[in-house]
Design a protein around this motif. Structure first.
Motif, short mmCIF file in Angstrom:
data_model
loop_
_atom_site.label_atom_id
_atom_site.label_comp_id
_atom_site.label_asym_id
_atom_site.label_seq_id
_atom_site.Cartn_x
_atom_site.Cartn_y
_atom_site.Cartn_z
N ASN A 49 6.71 -11.84 -2.34
CA ASN A 49 6.13 -10.91 -1.36
C ASN A 49 7.04 -10.76 -0.15
OD1 ASN A 49 3.81 -10.28 -2.81
ND2 ASN A 49 2.70 -12.03 -1.99
N ILE A 50 7.60 -11.86 0.31
CA ILE A 50 8.50 -11.81 1.48
C ILE A 50 9.75 -10.99 1.15
CG2 ILE A 50 10.02 -13.19 2.95
CD1 ILE A 50 7.79 -15.40 2.76
N MET A 51 10.35 -11.26 -0.01
CA MET A 51 11.57 -10.54 -0.40
C MET A 51 11.30 -9.05 -0.57
SD MET A 51 13.76 -12.87 -0.17
CE MET A 51 15.21 -12.14 -0.83
N ALA A 53 9.01 -7.34 1.03
CA ALA A 53 8.83 -6.78 2.37
C ALA A 53 10.17 -6.61 3.08
CB ALA A 53 7.90 -7.67 3.19
N VAL A 54 11.09 -7.53 2.87
CA VAL A 54 12.43 -7.41 3.46
C VAL A 54 13.15 -6.21 2.86
CG1 VAL A 54 14.70 -8.50 3.61
CG2 VAL A 54 12.64 -9.84 4.09
N GLU A 55 13.13 -6.11 1.53
CA GLU A 55 13.82 -5.01 0.84
C GLU A 55 13.26 -3.65 1.22
OE1 GLU A 55 14.01 -5.75 -3.38
OE2 GLU A 55 14.87 -7.75 -3.05
N SER A 56 11.96 -3.57 1.45
CA SER A 56 11.35 -2.28 1.81
C SER A 56 11.54 -1.94 3.29
CB SER A 56 9.86 -2.30 1.48
OG SER A 56 9.16 -3.11 2.41
N GLY A 57 11.98 -2.92 4.07
CA GLY A 57 12.15 -2.70 5.49
C GLY A 57 10.90 -3.00 6.30
N GLU A 62 12.92 -9.01 13.63
CA GLU A 62 12.11 -8.99 14.85
C GLU A 62 10.66 -9.40 14.61
OE1 GLU A 62 13.91 -6.13 13.83
OE2 GLU A 62 15.65 -6.80 14.97
N LYS A 63 10.23 -9.45 13.36
CA LYS A 63 8.84 -9.74 13.05
C LYS A 63 8.67 -11.20 12.63
CE LYS A 63 7.80 -5.03 11.72
NZ LYS A 63 7.36 -4.15 10.66
#
Length: 65
Positions: A49-51, A53-57, A62-63
């Motif tokens: 889920n984290i990866m 979210a990172v890939e989608s921007g 900052e979050k």
């Protein structure tokens, strides 16, 4: 075993063979969930889920999560 980062530990939950007279010929293994980086939380699902979210921007430096 030595890991370079906590992320490298994900998916490497140790297994221990559990031998009792009652197990007979069966081989019974127990996962040591307490050895997971986050305890009993599902690490692989969390990192996926984290990866994503990172890939989608959606998740940036900052979050905070």
């Amino acid at each position: 075993m030595t890991y370079a980062s906590i992320i490298d530990m994900i998916g490497c939950t140790p297994l221990v063979e559990f031998k009792t007279p009652e197990s007979g010929d069966a081989r019974v293994f127990v996962k040591l969930e307490s050895m997971n980086p986050t305890g009993s939380i599902k690490d692989r699902a969390a990192i996926a889920n984290i990866m994503a979210a990172v890939e989608s921007g959606e998740l940036t430096k900052e979050k905070t999560i």
